[in-house]
Design a protein around this motif. Structure first.
Motif, PDB file in Angstrom:
ATOM      1  N   GLY A  97      22.597  35.142 -30.686  1.00  0.00           N
ATOM      2  CA  GLY A  97      21.255  34.720 -30.285  1.00  0.00           C
ATOM      3  C   GLY A  97      21.051  34.998 -28.818  1.00  0.00           C
ATOM      4  N   VAL A  98      20.203  34.228 -28.207  1.00  0.00           N
ATOM      5  CA  VAL A  98      19.919  34.399 -26.790  1.00  0.00           C
ATOM      6  C   VAL A  98      21.154  34.044 -25.971  1.00  0.00           C
ATOM      7  CG1 VAL A  98      18.449  33.616 -24.909  1.00  0.00           C
ATOM      8  CG2 VAL A  98      17.496  33.892 -27.193  1.00  0.00           C
ATOM      9  N   MET A  99      21.832  32.985 -26.362  1.00  0.00           N
ATOM     10  CA  MET A  99      22.998  32.526 -25.613  1.00  0.00           C
ATOM     11  C   MET A  99      24.270  33.086 -26.251  1.00  0.00           C
ATOM     12  SD  MET A  99      22.104  30.655 -23.168  1.00  0.00           S
ATOM     13  CE  MET A  99      20.685  29.832 -22.545  1.00  0.00           C
ATOM     14  N   THR A 100      24.661  34.271 -25.834  1.00  0.00           N
ATOM     15  CA  THR A 100      25.899  34.848 -26.342  1.00  0.00           C
ATOM     16  C   THR A 100      26.770  35.244 -25.167  1.00  0.00           C
ATOM     17  OG1 THR A 100      24.913  37.041 -26.408  1.00  0.00           O
ATOM     18  CG2 THR A 100      24.856  35.763 -28.445  1.00  0.00           C
ATOM     19  N   GLY A 101      28.028  35.398 -25.430  1.00  0.00           N
ATOM     20  CA  GLY A 101      28.938  35.843 -24.388  1.00  0.00           C
ATOM     21  C   GLY A 101      29.577  34.664 -23.672  1.00  0.00           C
ATOM     22  N   ARG A 102      30.649  34.967 -22.947  1.00  0.00           N
ATOM     23  CA  ARG A 102      31.412  33.930 -22.261  1.00  0.00           C
ATOM     24  C   ARG A 102      30.691  33.432 -21.007  1.00  0.00           C
ATOM     25  NH1 ARG A 102      34.144  29.857 -23.346  1.00  0.00           N
ATOM     26  NH2 ARG A 102      35.614  29.278 -21.759  1.00  0.00           N
ATOM     27  N   GLY A 103      29.928  34.255 -20.355  1.00  0.00           N
ATOM     28  CA  GLY A 103      29.218  33.855 -19.142  1.00  0.00           C
ATOM     29  C   GLY A 103      28.223  32.735 -19.397  1.00  0.00           C
ATOM     30  N   ALA A 104      27.520  32.820 -20.501  1.00  0.00           N
ATOM     31  CA  ALA A 104      26.556  31.783 -20.838  1.00  0.00           C
ATOM     32  C   ALA A 104      27.257  30.477 -21.188  1.00  0.00           C
ATOM     33  CB  ALA A 104      25.681  32.231 -21.997  1.00  0.00           C
ATOM     34  N   ALA A 105      28.427  30.583 -21.801  1.00  0.00           N
ATOM     35  CA  ALA A 105      29.157  29.378 -22.177  1.00  0.00           C
ATOM     36  C   ALA A 105      29.633  28.624 -20.935  1.00  0.00           C
ATOM     37  CB  ALA A 105      30.324  29.732 -23.073  1.00  0.00           C
ATOM     38  N   THR A 106      30.085  29.340 -19.910  1.00  0.00           N
ATOM     39  CA  THR A 106      30.529  28.651 -18.708  1.00  0.00           C
ATOM     40  C   THR A 106      29.351  28.046 -17.958  1.00  0.00           C
ATOM     41  OG1 THR A 106      30.496  30.706 -17.459  1.00  0.00           O
ATOM     42  CG2 THR A 106      32.597  30.063 -18.455  1.00  0.00           C
ATOM     43  N   ALA A 107      28.221  28.712 -17.970  1.00  0.00           N
ATOM     44  CA  ALA A 107      27.041  28.152 -17.304  1.00  0.00           C
ATOM     45  C   ALA A 107      26.590  26.881 -18.023  1.00  0.00           C
ATOM     46  CB  ALA A 107      25.914  29.180 -17.273  1.00  0.00           C
ATOM     47  N   LEU A 108      26.585  26.937 -19.359  1.00  0.00           N
ATOM     48  CA  LEU A 108      26.206  25.743 -20.105  1.00  0.00           C
ATOM     49  C   LEU A 108      27.233  24.626 -19.930  1.00  0.00           C
ATOM     50  CD1 LEU A 108      24.755  27.121 -23.453  1.00  0.00           C
ATOM     51  CD2 LEU A 108      23.556  25.906 -21.649  1.00  0.00           C
ATOM     52  N   ALA A 109      28.493  24.977 -19.796  1.00  0.00           N
ATOM     53  CA  ALA A 109      29.527  23.970 -19.579  1.00  0.00           C
ATOM     54  C   ALA A 109      29.330  23.289 -18.232  1.00  0.00           C
ATOM     55  CB  ALA A 109      30.905  24.610 -19.671  1.00  0.00           C
ATOM     56  N   LYS A 110      28.967  24.065 -17.216  1.00  0.00           N
ATOM     57  CA  LYS A 110      28.723  23.483 -15.889  1.00  0.00           C
ATOM     58  C   LYS A 110      27.497  22.575 -15.911  1.00  0.00           C
ATOM     59  CE  LYS A 110      30.899  27.171 -13.286  1.00  0.00           C
ATOM     60  NZ  LYS A 110      30.712  28.256 -12.328  1.00  0.00           N
ATOM     61  N   VAL A 111      26.451  23.007 -16.592  1.00  0.00           N
ATOM     62  CA  VAL A 111      25.242  22.180 -16.703  1.00  0.00           C
ATOM     63  C   VAL A 111      25.557  20.895 -17.470  1.00  0.00           C
ATOM     64  CG1 VAL A 111      22.920  22.070 -17.710  1.00  0.00           C
ATOM     65  CG2 VAL A 111      23.653  24.113 -16.497  1.00  0.00           C
ATOM     66  N   THR A 112      26.390  20.995 -18.500  1.00  0.00           N
ATOM     67  CA  THR A 112      26.792  19.813 -19.267  1.00  0.00           C
ATOM     68  C   THR A 112      27.533  18.825 -18.384  1.00  0.00           C
ATOM     69  OG1 THR A 112      26.961  21.169 -21.252  1.00  0.00           O
ATOM     70  CG2 THR A 112      28.029  19.026 -21.316  1.00  0.00           C
ATOM     71  N   MET A 123      22.780  23.459 -27.592  1.00  0.00           N
ATOM     72  CA  MET A 123      22.641  24.896 -27.344  1.00  0.00           C
ATOM     73  C   MET A 123      23.988  25.600 -27.223  1.00  0.00           C
ATOM     74  SD  MET A 123      19.422  25.594 -24.834  1.00  0.00           S
ATOM     75  CE  MET A 123      20.085  24.722 -23.449  1.00  0.00           C
ATOM     76  N   GLN A 124      25.063  24.858 -27.005  1.00  0.00           N
ATOM     77  CA  GLN A 124      26.363  25.478 -26.805  1.00  0.00           C
ATOM     78  C   GLN A 124      26.880  26.090 -28.093  1.00  0.00           C
ATOM     79  OE1 GLN A 124      29.062  22.759 -24.982  1.00  0.00           O
ATOM     80  NE2 GLN A 124      27.865  22.619 -23.103  1.00  0.00           N
ATOM     81  N   ARG A 125      27.674  27.122 -27.913  1.00  0.00           N
ATOM     82  CA  ARG A 125      28.247  27.838 -29.052  1.00  0.00           C
ATOM     83  C   ARG A 125      29.397  27.039 -29.637  1.00  0.00           C
ATOM     84  NH1 ARG A 125      30.395  34.023 -29.106  1.00  0.00           N
ATOM     85  NH2 ARG A 125      31.342  33.906 -31.157  1.00  0.00           N
ATOM     86  N   SER A 126      29.430  26.951 -30.937  1.00  0.00           N
ATOM     87  CA  SER A 126      30.502  26.254 -31.627  1.00  0.00           C
ATOM     88  C   SER A 126      31.712  27.165 -31.692  1.00  0.00           C
ATOM     89  CB  SER A 126      30.046  25.868 -33.029  1.00  0.00           C
ATOM     90  OG  SER A 126      31.111  25.342 -33.751  1.00  0.00           O
ATOM     91  N   GLU A 127      32.825  26.728 -31.118  1.00  0.00           N
ATOM     92  CA  GLU A 127      34.002  27.584 -31.098  1.00  0.00           C
ATOM     93  C   GLU A 127      34.903  27.358 -32.294  1.00  0.00           C
ATOM     94  OE1 GLU A 127      35.923  28.101 -27.481  1.00  0.00           O
ATOM     95  OE2 GLU A 127      34.066  28.232 -26.352  1.00  0.00           O
TER      96      GLU A 127
END
Length: 120
Positions: A37-52, A22-26
């Motif tokens: 998509g649904v997961m856009t922006g930097r805030g979602a990336a940090t949340a997904l990084a923490k969950v990872t 689900m993470q964005r490819s940088e």
């Protein structure tokens, strides 16, 4: 206990796969990059990084736990011991049985004849 840890381990593995996908490819390494998509922006990336990170740490802990449980189960036992096959007695002769044909024996130390294969 081992089955419970194994089920948790498998669920963590599936969750980790889903979160990573689900993470964005940088860098556009494997795909075409992250679209809008649904997961856009930097805030979602940090949340997904923490969950990872949380899922990865839990996965490693369950891996180590499964290794410790397997080592404790296998301590001091052999596969043959678990089969229940009795060990051979010491009174049996230790010499191997020789086949009936003398063709199967290796050549003697003084035999210099060439070895020729035979078609039986």
């Amino acid at each position: 206990m081992e089955n419970v840890v194994l089920i948790i381990h498998l669920l963590l593995a599936l969750g980790l796969i889903a979160v990573v996908l689900m993470q964005r490819s940088e860098g556009g390494g494997l795909g075409m990059g992250g679209g809008g998509g649904v997961m856009t922006g930097r805030g979602a990336a940090t949340a997904l990084a923490k969950v990872t990170w949380v899922l990865a740490i839990a996965f490693i802990i369950t891996s180590i736990t499964l290794t410790i449980i397997a080592a404790q189960k296998a301590a001091g036992t052999s596969v043959i011991d678990r089969l229940g096959v009795p060990a051979p007695e010491a009174s049996e002769p230790a010499t191997p049985s020789v086949p009936a044909g003398s063709d199967l024996l290796p050549p003697g130390s003084g035999d210099n004849a060439p070895l020729v294969p035979k078609a039986d």
